[in-house]
Write a protein that holds these residues in place. Structure first.
Motif, PDB file in Angstrom:
ATOM      1  N   ILE A 107       0.848  -1.205   0.000  1.00 55.88           N
ATOM      2  CA  ILE A 107       0.000   0.000   0.000  1.00 55.88           C
ATOM      3  C   ILE A 107       0.877   1.247   0.000  1.00 55.88           C
ATOM      4  O   ILE A 107       0.626   2.201  -0.754  1.00 55.88           O
ATOM      5  CB  ILE A 107      -0.968  -0.015   1.208  1.00 55.88           C
ATOM      6  CG1 ILE A 107      -2.008  -1.124   1.031  1.00 55.88           C
ATOM      7  CG2 ILE A 107      -1.645   1.347   1.376  1.00 55.88           C
ATOM      8  CD1 ILE A 107      -2.841  -1.414   2.267  1.00 55.88           C
ATOM      9  N   ALA A 108       1.928   1.258   0.823  1.00 55.03           N
ATOM     10  CA  ALA A 108       2.842   2.408   0.872  1.00 55.03           C
ATOM     11  C   ALA A 108       3.496   2.634  -0.492  1.00 55.03           C
ATOM     12  O   ALA A 108       3.641   3.779  -0.947  1.00 55.03           O
ATOM     13  CB  ALA A 108       3.909   2.184   1.937  1.00 55.03           C
ATOM     14  N   ASP A 109       3.860   1.556  -1.159  1.00 56.85           N
ATOM     15  CA  ASP A 109       4.469   1.654  -2.485  1.00 56.85           C
ATOM     16  C   ASP A 109       3.491   2.249  -3.499  1.00 56.85           C
ATOM     17  O   ASP A 109       3.854   3.124  -4.292  1.00 56.85           O
ATOM     18  CB  ASP A 109       4.934   0.262  -2.936  1.00 56.85           C
ATOM     19  CG  ASP A 109       5.749   0.301  -4.211  1.00 56.85           C
ATOM     20  OD1 ASP A 109       6.591   1.214  -4.364  1.00 56.85           O
ATOM     21  OD2 ASP A 109       5.555  -0.587  -5.064  1.00 56.85           O
ATOM     22  N   GLU A 110       2.243   1.812  -3.460  1.00 58.85           N
ATOM     23  CA  GLU A 110       1.225   2.336  -4.378  1.00 58.85           C
ATOM     24  C   GLU A 110       0.948   3.811  -4.110  1.00 58.85           C
ATOM     25  O   GLU A 110       0.819   4.606  -5.048  1.00 58.85           O
ATOM     26  CB  GLU A 110      -0.064   1.514  -4.265  1.00 58.85           C
ATOM     27  CG  GLU A 110       0.074   0.109  -4.819  1.00 58.85           C
ATOM     28  CD  GLU A 110      -1.116  -0.779  -4.517  1.00 58.85           C
ATOM     29  OE1 GLU A 110      -2.149  -0.285  -4.010  1.00 58.85           O
ATOM     30  OE2 GLU A 110      -1.015  -1.999  -4.786  1.00 58.85           O
ATOM     31  N   VAL A 111       0.896   4.205  -2.836  1.00 56.52           N
ATOM     32  CA  VAL A 111       0.677   5.612  -2.486  1.00 56.52           C
ATOM     33  C   VAL A 111       1.861   6.459  -2.966  1.00 56.52           C
ATOM     34  O   VAL A 111       1.672   7.534  -3.536  1.00 56.52           O
ATOM     35  CB  VAL A 111       0.447   5.769  -0.966  1.00 56.52           C
ATOM     36  CG1 VAL A 111       0.479   7.240  -0.554  1.00 56.52           C
ATOM     37  CG2 VAL A 111      -0.874   5.147  -0.556  1.00 56.52           C
ATOM     38  N   ALA A 112       3.069   5.961  -2.760  1.00 58.64           N
ATOM     39  CA  ALA A 112       4.263   6.689  -3.210  1.00 58.64           C
ATOM     40  C   ALA A 112       4.240   6.859  -4.734  1.00 58.64           C
ATOM     41  O   ALA A 112       4.570   7.939  -5.246  1.00 58.64           O
ATOM     42  CB  ALA A 112       5.526   5.956  -2.769  1.00 58.64           C
ATOM     43  N   ASP A 113       3.837   5.813  -5.460  1.00 56.11           N
ATOM     44  CA  ASP A 113       3.732   5.915  -6.922  1.00 56.11           C
ATOM     45  C   ASP A 113       2.718   6.977  -7.329  1.00 56.11           C
ATOM     46  O   ASP A 113       2.956   7.749  -8.257  1.00 56.11           O
ATOM     47  CB  ASP A 113       3.335   4.566  -7.542  1.00 56.11           C
ATOM     48  CG  ASP A 113       4.488   3.581  -7.595  1.00 56.11           C
ATOM     49  OD1 ASP A 113       5.645   4.003  -7.400  1.00 56.11           O
ATOM     50  OD2 ASP A 113       4.221   2.388  -7.837  1.00 56.11           O
ATOM     51  N   MET A 114       1.578   7.025  -6.629  1.00 53.29           N
ATOM     52  CA  MET A 114       0.555   8.032  -6.949  1.00 53.29           C
ATOM     53  C   MET A 114       1.073   9.442  -6.675  1.00 53.29           C
ATOM     54  O   MET A 114       0.839  10.358  -7.460  1.00 53.29           O
ATOM     55  CB  MET A 114      -0.725   7.773  -6.147  1.00 53.29           C
ATOM     56  CG  MET A 114      -1.524   6.593  -6.672  1.00 53.29           C
ATOM     57  SD  MET A 114      -3.145   6.446  -5.893  1.00 53.29           S
ATOM     58  CE  MET A 114      -2.729   5.687  -4.336  1.00 53.29           C
ATOM     59  N   ILE A 115       1.792   9.615  -5.579  1.00 51.11           N
ATOM     60  CA  ILE A 115       2.345  10.931  -5.249  1.00 51.11           C
ATOM     61  C   ILE A 115       3.352  11.359  -6.311  1.00 51.11           C
ATOM     62  O   ILE A 115       3.321  12.497  -6.784  1.00 51.11           O
ATOM     63  CB  ILE A 115       2.986  10.924  -3.846  1.00 51.11           C
ATOM     64  CG1 ILE A 115       1.901  10.774  -2.777  1.00 51.11           C
ATOM     65  CG2 ILE A 115       3.817  12.184  -3.609  1.00 51.11           C
ATOM     66  CD1 ILE A 115       2.426  10.473  -1.389  1.00 51.11           C
ATOM     67  N   CYS A 116       4.236  10.447  -6.704  1.00 49.36           N
ATOM     68  CA  CYS A 116       5.233  10.762  -7.742  1.00 49.36           C
ATOM     69  C   CYS A 116       4.560  11.082  -9.068  1.00 49.36           C
ATOM     70  O   CYS A 116       4.940  12.035  -9.750  1.00 49.36           O
ATOM     71  CB  CYS A 116       6.210   9.597  -7.914  1.00 49.36           C
ATOM     72  SG  CYS A 116       7.324   9.392  -6.525  1.00 49.36           S
ATOM     73  N   PHE A 117       3.540  10.307  -9.432  1.00 50.69           N
ATOM     74  CA  PHE A 117       2.823  10.558 -10.680  1.00 50.69           C
ATOM     75  C   PHE A 117       2.173  11.938 -10.656  1.00 50.69           C
ATOM     76  O   PHE A 117       2.297  12.715 -11.597  1.00 50.69           O
ATOM     77  CB  PHE A 117       1.760   9.482 -10.913  1.00 50.69           C
ATOM     78  CG  PHE A 117       0.899   9.749 -12.110  1.00 50.69           C
ATOM     79  CD1 PHE A 117       1.369   9.486 -13.385  1.00 50.69           C
ATOM     80  CD2 PHE A 117      -0.386  10.284 -11.967  1.00 50.69           C
ATOM     81  CE1 PHE A 117       0.579   9.754 -14.499  1.00 50.69           C
ATOM     82  CE2 PHE A 117      -1.170  10.552 -13.069  1.00 50.69           C
ATOM     83  CZ  PHE A 117      -0.689  10.282 -14.340  1.00 50.69           C
ATOM     84  N   TYR A 118       1.508  12.266  -9.549  1.00 47.26           N
ATOM     85  CA  TYR A 118       0.846  13.560  -9.426  1.00 47.26           C
ATOM     86  C   TYR A 118       1.871  14.691  -9.516  1.00 47.26           C
ATOM     87  O   TYR A 118       1.657  15.676 -10.220  1.00 47.26           O
ATOM     88  CB  TYR A 118       0.080  13.654  -8.105  1.00 47.26           C
ATOM     89  CG  TYR A 118      -0.445  15.048  -7.837  1.00 47.26           C
ATOM     90  CD1 TYR A 118      -1.571  15.519  -8.490  1.00 47.26           C
ATOM     91  CD2 TYR A 118       0.209  15.902  -6.962  1.00 47.26           C
ATOM     92  CE1 TYR A 118      -2.042  16.799  -8.270  1.00 47.26           C
ATOM     93  CE2 TYR A 118      -0.252  17.181  -6.735  1.00 47.26           C
ATOM     94  CZ  TYR A 118      -1.376  17.633  -7.391  1.00 47.26           C
ATOM     95  OH  TYR A 118      -1.826  18.898  -7.182  1.00 47.26           O
ATOM     96  N   THR A 119       2.991  14.537  -8.822  1.00 49.52           N
ATOM     97  CA  THR A 119       4.032  15.566  -8.824  1.00 49.52           C
ATOM     98  C   THR A 119       4.584  15.777 -10.226  1.00 49.52           C
ATOM     99  O   THR A 119       4.717  16.915 -10.691  1.00 49.52           O
ATOM    100  CB  THR A 119       5.168  15.177  -7.856  1.00 49.52           C
ATOM    101  OG1 THR A 119       4.616  15.008  -6.550  1.00 49.52           O
ATOM    102  CG2 THR A 119       6.252  16.240  -7.818  1.00 49.52           C
ATOM    103  N   ARG A 120       4.897  14.690 -10.930  1.00 44.79           N
ATOM    104  CA  ARG A 120       5.442  14.809 -12.295  1.00 44.79           C
ATOM    105  C   ARG A 120       4.408  15.397 -13.249  1.00 44.79           C
ATOM    106  O   ARG A 120       4.736  16.210 -14.104  1.00 44.79           O
ATOM    107  CB  ARG A 120       5.915  13.451 -12.791  1.00 44.79           C
ATOM    108  CG  ARG A 120       7.178  13.000 -12.112  1.00 44.79           C
ATOM    109  CD  ARG A 120       7.655  11.670 -12.638  1.00 44.79           C
ATOM    110  NE  ARG A 120       8.824  11.229 -11.908  1.00 44.79           N
ATOM    111  CZ  ARG A 120       9.048   9.988 -11.544  1.00 44.79           C
ATOM    112  NH1 ARG A 120       8.193   9.038 -11.872  1.00 44.79           N
ATOM    113  NH2 ARG A 120      10.128   9.670 -10.876  1.00 44.79           N
TER     114      ARG A 120
END
Length: 124
Positions: free
Chosen positions: A97-110
């Motif tokens: 779950i932490a990995d998926e949240v981190a991916d979403m944050i990175c995607f949103y930021t980029r």
């Protein structure tokens, strides 16, 4: 597995370390801020072909050496690397779950960063 941008960033950092060059030296050479170099080398900003050519020139190496895929690619995702060290299913699920949240944050930021860049007026 690392993506191509991570591989390029890792290769650049390895060469810089071997040559004793700092990010501030590279930022000065490219005429960009140290923050942009930091984003490039952390994978938060994609390095384009023109930048890669300039970086290769700065380092005195070929562009091909900077895009070369190493024989053994280390796991660069901290969560995935750590996941093999936990044993309980709950802990593994929590890390997933932490990995998926981190991916979403990175995607949103980029996405936001790219949108801001695309909204800038074109220079002729």
């Amino acid at each position: 597995m690392a993506n191509m941008n991570e591989i390029i960033s890792n290769n650049i950092m390895l060469v810089m370390k071997k040559q004793g060059k700092k990010q501030i030296d590279l930022s000065s050479y490219l005429g960009v801020s140290k923050q942009i170099i930091s984003k490039m080398l952390s994978g938060a900003r994609i390095i384009n072909a023109v930048e890669l050519q300039k970086i290769a020139g700065f380092l005195g190496v070929s562009m091909e050496s900077l895009v070369e895929i190493p024989q053994i690619i280390p796991e660069t995702n901290t969560v995935k690397a750590f996941m093999g060290k936990v044993e309980s299913p709950e802990a593994k699920e929590g890390l997933q779950i932490a990995d998926e949240v981190a991916d979403m944050i990175c995607f949103y930021t980029r996405t936001r960063e790219n949108t801001e860049n695309m909204m800038q007026p074109w220079e002729a």
